[in-house]
Design a protein around this motif. Sequence first.
Motif, PDB file in Angstrom:
ATOM      1  N   LEU A 168       0.817  -1.212   0.000  1.00 43.92           N
ATOM      2  CA  LEU A 168       0.000   0.000   0.000  1.00 43.92           C
ATOM      3  C   LEU A 168       0.850   1.262   0.000  1.00 43.92           C
ATOM      4  CD1 LEU A 168      -2.878   0.890  -0.137  1.00 43.92           C
ATOM      5  CD2 LEU A 168      -3.050   0.728   2.354  1.00 43.92           C
ATOM      6  N   PHE A 169       1.953   1.254   0.738  1.00 48.39           N
ATOM      7  CA  PHE A 169       2.858   2.403   0.731  1.00 48.39           C
ATOM      8  C   PHE A 169       3.427   2.606  -0.668  1.00 48.39           C
ATOM      9  CE2 PHE A 169       6.675   4.859   1.562  1.00 48.39           C
ATOM     10  CZ  PHE A 169       6.259   5.744   2.550  1.00 48.39           C
ATOM     11  N   GLY A 170       3.748   1.496  -1.326  1.00 45.07           N
ATOM     12  CA  GLY A 170       4.266   1.586  -2.680  1.00 45.07           C
ATOM     13  C   GLY A 170       3.253   2.148  -3.654  1.00 45.07           C
ATOM     14  N   GLU A 171       1.996   1.717  -3.508  1.00 46.95           N
ATOM     15  CA  GLU A 171       0.952   2.209  -4.405  1.00 46.95           C
ATOM     16  C   GLU A 171       0.679   3.691  -4.197  1.00 46.95           C
ATOM     17  OE1 GLU A 171      -2.365  -0.271  -3.581  1.00 46.95           O
ATOM     18  OE2 GLU A 171      -1.554  -2.029  -4.621  1.00 46.95           O
ATOM     19  N   LEU A 172       0.627   4.115  -2.933  1.00 48.54           N
ATOM     20  CA  LEU A 172       0.259   5.493  -2.627  1.00 48.54           C
ATOM     21  C   LEU A 172       1.405   6.478  -2.842  1.00 48.54           C
ATOM     22  CD1 LEU A 172      -1.786   4.941   0.676  1.00 48.54           C
ATOM     23  CD2 LEU A 172      -2.693   5.440  -1.605  1.00 48.54           C
ATOM     24  N   TYR A 173       2.624   6.073  -2.525  1.00 51.57           N
ATOM     25  CA  TYR A 173       3.744   7.008  -2.518  1.00 51.57           C
ATOM     26  C   TYR A 173       4.843   6.662  -3.513  1.00 51.57           C
ATOM     27  CZ  TYR A 173       1.757   8.931   1.783  1.00 51.57           C
ATOM     28  OH  TYR A 173       0.924   9.503   2.695  1.00 51.57           O
ATOM     29  N   ILE A 174       5.325   5.416  -3.468  1.00 44.62           N
ATOM     30  CA  ILE A 174       6.558   5.107  -4.196  1.00 44.62           C
ATOM     31  C   ILE A 174       6.363   5.052  -5.704  1.00 44.62           C
ATOM     32  CG2 ILE A 174       8.442   3.454  -4.430  1.00 44.62           C
ATOM     33  CD1 ILE A 174       8.314   5.084  -1.799  1.00 44.62           C
ATOM     34  N   ALA A 175       5.315   4.391  -6.180  1.00 50.31           N
ATOM     35  CA  ALA A 175       5.110   4.289  -7.626  1.00 50.31           C
ATOM     36  C   ALA A 175       5.012   5.670  -8.291  1.00 50.31           C
ATOM     37  CB  ALA A 175       3.881   3.432  -7.931  1.00 50.31           C
ATOM     38  N   PRO A 176       4.217   6.610  -7.754  1.00 50.49           N
ATOM     39  CA  PRO A 176       4.202   7.941  -8.380  1.00 50.49           C
ATOM     40  C   PRO A 176       5.553   8.644  -8.345  1.00 50.49           C
ATOM     41  CG  PRO A 176       2.295   7.646  -6.948  1.00 50.49           C
ATOM     42  CD  PRO A 176       3.212   6.491  -6.681  1.00 50.49           C
ATOM     43  N   LEU A 177       6.302   8.469  -7.247  1.00 48.06           N
ATOM     44  CA  LEU A 177       7.618   9.098  -7.173  1.00 48.06           C
ATOM     45  C   LEU A 177       8.588   8.492  -8.172  1.00 48.06           C
ATOM     46  CD1 LEU A 177       8.208   9.601  -3.330  1.00 48.06           C
ATOM     47  CD2 LEU A 177       7.385  11.247  -5.023  1.00 48.06           C
ATOM     48  N   LEU A 178       8.508   7.180  -8.368  1.00 51.76           N
ATOM     49  CA  LEU A 178       9.391   6.532  -9.337  1.00 51.76           C
ATOM     50  C   LEU A 178       9.099   7.017 -10.754  1.00 51.76           C
ATOM     51  CD1 LEU A 178       9.511   2.880  -7.947  1.00 51.76           C
ATOM     52  CD2 LEU A 178      11.301   4.628  -7.826  1.00 51.76           C
ATOM     53  N   ALA A 179       7.842   7.270 -11.046  1.00 54.44           N
ATOM     54  CA  ALA A 179       7.505   7.808 -12.364  1.00 54.44           C
ATOM     55  C   ALA A 179       8.146   9.181 -12.556  1.00 54.44           C
ATOM     56  CB  ALA A 179       5.986   7.892 -12.521  1.00 54.44           C
ATOM     57  N   ASP A 180       8.104  10.013 -11.513  1.00 55.03           N
ATOM     58  CA  ASP A 180       8.757  11.321 -11.591  1.00 55.03           C
ATOM     59  C   ASP A 180      10.271  11.172 -11.735  1.00 55.03           C
ATOM     60  OD1 ASP A 180       6.296  12.517 -11.293  1.00 55.03           O
ATOM     61  OD2 ASP A 180       6.537  12.932  -9.154  1.00 55.03           O
ATOM     62  N   TYR A 181      10.839  10.203 -11.013  1.00 54.78           N
ATOM     63  CA  TYR A 181      12.285   9.965 -11.100  1.00 54.78           C
ATOM     64  C   TYR A 181      12.684   9.571 -12.527  1.00 54.78           C
ATOM     65  CZ  TYR A 181      16.715   7.463 -10.623  1.00 54.78           C
ATOM     66  OH  TYR A 181      18.007   7.018 -10.804  1.00 54.78           O
ATOM     67  N   LEU A 182      11.898   8.697 -13.146  1.00 54.37           N
ATOM     68  CA  LEU A 182      12.219   8.244 -14.502  1.00 54.37           C
ATOM     69  C   LEU A 182      12.142   9.386 -15.521  1.00 54.37           C
ATOM     70  CD1 LEU A 182      10.434   4.779 -14.544  1.00 54.37           C
ATOM     71  CD2 LEU A 182      12.890   5.221 -14.480  1.00 54.37           C
ATOM     72  N   ASP A 183      11.289  10.354 -15.273  1.00 57.80           N
ATOM     73  CA  ASP A 183      11.233  11.513 -16.164  1.00 57.80           C
ATOM     74  C   ASP A 183      12.540  12.298 -16.127  1.00 57.80           C
ATOM     75  OD1 ASP A 183       8.675  10.991 -17.043  1.00 57.80           O
ATOM     76  OD2 ASP A 183       7.710  12.293 -15.569  1.00 57.80           O
ATOM     77  N   LEU A 184      13.211  12.272 -14.970  1.00 59.73           N
ATOM     78  CA  LEU A 184      14.470  12.997 -14.825  1.00 59.73           C
ATOM     79  C   LEU A 184      15.650  12.222 -15.403  1.00 59.73           C
ATOM     80  CD1 LEU A 184      14.111  14.314 -11.149  1.00 59.73           C
ATOM     81  CD2 LEU A 184      13.811  15.618 -13.269  1.00 59.73           C
ATOM     82  N   PHE A 185      15.554  10.871 -15.380  1.00 56.16           N
ATOM     83  CA  PHE A 185      16.687  10.034 -15.800  1.00 56.16           C
ATOM     84  C   PHE A 185      16.201   8.993 -16.819  1.00 56.16           C
ATOM     85  CE2 PHE A 185      17.519  11.458 -11.415  1.00 56.16           C
ATOM     86  CZ  PHE A 185      18.709  12.157 -11.622  1.00 56.16           C
ATOM     87  N   PRO A 186      16.122   9.369 -18.085  1.00 59.65           N
ATOM     88  CA  PRO A 186      15.553   8.490 -19.119  1.00 59.65           C
ATOM     89  C   PRO A 186      16.373   7.247 -19.426  1.00 59.65           C
ATOM     90  CG  PRO A 186      16.469  10.495 -20.085  1.00 59.65           C
ATOM     91  CD  PRO A 186      16.458  10.704 -18.606  1.00 59.65           C
ATOM     92  N   ALA A 187      17.634   7.169 -18.956  1.00 56.83           N
ATOM     93  CA  ALA A 187      18.457   5.983 -19.231  1.00 56.83           C
ATOM     94  C   ALA A 187      18.296   4.903 -18.162  1.00 56.83           C
ATOM     95  CB  ALA A 187      19.928   6.380 -19.342  1.00 56.83           C
ATOM     96  N   VAL A 188      17.405   5.127 -17.195  1.00 59.79           N
ATOM     97  CA  VAL A 188      17.173   4.167 -16.111  1.00 59.79           C
ATOM     98  C   VAL A 188      15.836   3.461 -16.332  1.00 59.79           C
ATOM     99  CG1 VAL A 188      16.879   3.875 -13.614  1.00 59.79           C
ATOM    100  CG2 VAL A 188      18.511   5.556 -14.493  1.00 59.79           C
ATOM    101  N   GLN A 189      15.794   2.160 -16.043  1.00 62.93           N
ATOM    102  CA  GLN A 189      14.551   1.389 -16.041  1.00 62.93           C
ATOM    103  C   GLN A 189      14.338   0.855 -14.626  1.00 62.93           C
ATOM    104  OE1 GLN A 189      17.178  -0.279 -18.186  1.00 62.93           O
ATOM    105  NE2 GLN A 189      16.954   1.601 -19.386  1.00 62.93           N
ATOM    106  N   VAL A 190      13.113   0.965 -14.109  1.00 65.92           N
ATOM    107  CA  VAL A 190      12.828   0.591 -12.725  1.00 65.92           C
ATOM    108  C   VAL A 190      11.855  -0.590 -12.663  1.00 65.92           C
ATOM    109  CG1 VAL A 190      11.786   1.321 -10.548  1.00 65.92           C
ATOM    110  CG2 VAL A 190      13.277   2.886 -11.795  1.00 65.92           C
ATOM    111  N   ASN A 191      12.188  -1.538 -11.809  1.00 62.38           N
ATOM    112  CA  ASN A 191      11.272  -2.620 -11.448  1.00 62.38           C
ATOM    113  C   ASN A 191      10.883  -2.406  -9.993  1.00 62.38           C
ATOM    114  OD1 ASN A 191       9.860  -5.107 -11.284  1.00 62.38           O
ATOM    115  ND2 ASN A 191      11.684  -6.072 -10.416  1.00 62.38           N
ATOM    116  N   ALA A 192       9.587  -2.169  -9.740  1.00 63.41           N
ATOM    117  CA  ALA A 192       9.104  -1.912  -8.375  1.00 63.41           C
ATOM    118  C   ALA A 192       8.488  -3.195  -7.822  1.00 63.41           C
ATOM    119  CB  ALA A 192       8.091  -0.783  -8.375  1.00 63.41           C
TER     120      ALA A 192
END
Length: 306
Positions: free
Chosen positions: A101-125
């Motif tokens: 639930l913490f991941g759904e509410l907080y982490i997943a949206p933050l990771l999407a923002d992080y990926l916008d800043l660093f396009p050469a990174v791929q994330v598995n949550a």
Amino acid sequence: MDRFQEMQVFVRVAEEEGFAAAARRLHISAPSVTRAIAAMEARIGTQLLARTTRSLHLTEAGQRYLEDCRRILSELDEAEQSASGGYSLPRGALTVTAPVLFGELYIAPLLADYLDLFPAVQVNALLVDRLVNLSEEGIDVAIRIGHLHDSQQHAIKVGEVRQVVCGAPVYFARHGRPSHPHELSRANVVMSSASTLLSDWHFRSDAGPLSVRVDPRLVVSANQAAIHVACEGWGLTRVLSYQVAQRVADGELSLVLEAFEPAALPIHVVYQNTTRVPAKVRTCVDFLVERLRQDFRLKPVHPGAA
């Protein structure tokens, strides 16, 4: 396959506890996996995996070899990262884990923002309600809620969450609001089996620590389900404050026994203790720390909450 590829196959088979599952994760055929393991065992001259028609497990030699494979593959990855500039520029695959639930509410949206800043990174949550071993499961960054027991990891505190007891207004209208933790023995209680708060509920009182053993009449497999049942007015549940913050703000749930709450639980961003931290890990950690500290300063359950 070369030896490094065989090691990767062996590690995946051991983690998935099966040839077919490993083949799917590696995107290769099951016969290729079987041949790779057979080639390894023939070359080494010992059995690494004990197989039956229904199960597969590591032999003693296989367990030792698995540890060596993980170490060698990690060192290879570090060498490649260094040669490619991975320690200076964020790039490559990054695995992050957090509670569901913490991941759904907080982490997943933050990771999407992080990926916008660093396009050469791929994330598995990896969002799971269990304690994940960073080194064994190839995790780069973890969000941990609760007191830490592994001093071998780097950890940065980003906030705190409270352990709260809550119920719907309709439940309190029918059964009254408990004024002391001991009254919970007469309440309808719904809990998630994924919660660490399942049976012994700890509180604080003027007389000192207070422990209450509850007997949930309804146990479900997910925190969200327990919260939903509580919102419907069937009973009380105990969760972490962030899990019901919006429901409390909307008036669907109300907190009780706040004067008896135990100390808040810390939230940490954790990463492995290595000599050289890749840029993808360093930048992800810095990003999550900054944003989570903002979130938990600006979004309390009620004034004064962590």
